[in-house]
Scaffold this active site. Sequence first.
Site, short mmCIF file in Angstrom:
data_model
loop_
_atom_site.label_atom_id
_atom_site.label_comp_id
_atom_site.label_asym_id
_atom_site.label_seq_id
_atom_site.Cartn_x
_atom_site.Cartn_y
_atom_site.Cartn_z
N ASP A 167 0.84 -1.20 0.00
CA ASP A 167 0.00 0.00 0.00
C ASP A 167 0.87 1.25 0.00
OD1 ASP A 167 -2.25 1.90 0.94
OD2 ASP A 167 -3.28 -0.01 0.85
N HIS A 197 -3.58 5.95 3.96
CA HIS A 197 -4.32 4.82 3.41
C HIS A 197 -3.75 3.48 3.88
CE1 HIS A 197 -5.81 2.01 0.29
NE2 HIS A 197 -6.83 2.83 0.17
N ASP A 332 -15.28 -12.50 -4.77
CA ASP A 332 -15.48 -13.72 -4.00
C ASP A 332 -16.28 -13.51 -2.73
OD1 ASP A 332 -13.72 -15.58 -5.57
OD2 ASP A 332 -12.22 -14.09 -5.02
N SER A 356 -11.09 -0.77 -0.50
CA SER A 356 -9.83 -0.82 0.26
C SER A 356 -10.07 -1.12 1.73
CB SER A 356 -9.10 0.52 0.17
OG SER A 356 -8.36 0.64 -1.01
#
Length: 379
Positions: A167, A197, A332, A356
Amino acid sequence: MNMILVTINILFVSLLAERQSVFRSQAVLENENDPNRHTIYGEFIVFFDKDCVNDNIIRDFLNLFTCYRLNEDVTDQYPGTVDHWIEVDEVENCNQPDVVVEWNDYCIIGVEENEEEETSGINQCLSRSVESALYNLNAACPAITNGIQFIQFDSTHNPNMDIVVMDSGIDASHPQFSGIRFERIFDAYPGQALHSHGTHCSGTVLGKDYGALRVDSGTQIKLIDVRIFPTEGGTSSTTVLNGYDSIINYLEQNSGKKVIINMSFGGGNWAEKNNRITRIKELGGISFAAAGNNNYDASNKSPASSPDTITVGASDQSNNRAWFSNYGATVDIWAPGVDIKSAFVGGGSGELSGTSMATPLVAGIAANILANDPDLDFD
């Protein structure tokens, strides 16, 4: 297949039927009558068959161009892990003559645009605790979560497991990570300030107050930082490739260890990025990828499109698909991704929304499950 890649800032027209390519310095329109012909503008990456290519071939390939030079400041930090690459930059105010490149003559096997990658988070200003997020995930997906809440691992419970967050970097000094072992194995932007983030995602995985996995000081679980984003803005595909290679290198050096990788970012769907994720899986890594925030099919994104990731879409407070979340057959699992509170750089906290934020929640739950049943694998 092992490969070497080259990054070049020019226009590329691929004639796949003839297995040749035309490199030009000016725009070339696509031939609508030839479905095998496509045009890529700007910086791109040329892939070479590593079993075929050598330094002389690469040198001869670069010598075809009068308006591009090797950027010696950009290097492949993990040569030989999967493939090797060099970057070539355009010379300003230079007229590049047309060049026809026969792919087989230079061991070329493919070309991809070197595009900008982006994180999959959206700034929000509302508060929502990870406790309520996890509760809603249990309600929505009981067959997957099995009603799991929080497991507090102390120093006597030491699963042989690491957690990688790929990240914008992690503020390892944040109180949420106090006592947790930490290692930064890749930093594409050394010396630059961190964007929150990556710290936010890390806190959702295993922060002391915000994490789906919570560990005591002295645990053997390690938080691994792979920084691929600068303080602001996106990053390049070549940086992402180097980040993947750092994880592959780490897995090769730590065989037998369970490693969970959180990937809360995305770019265009192309094979060489997804091939690296496949290699990560082969080495025992379990990857979790954000579906993306474009409100379209996640198969258009990488790493979300890889069959070797667990791709996570975002739900809202009503357990419906969040308005921004990508969707489709490659997703998924769904997890809360609206107004998630977690750690911010500098010791504070804040609320963010996005796939995220949903992804590290699932990664933390998976870490819980894996720590209690270490014989489980990706499948």
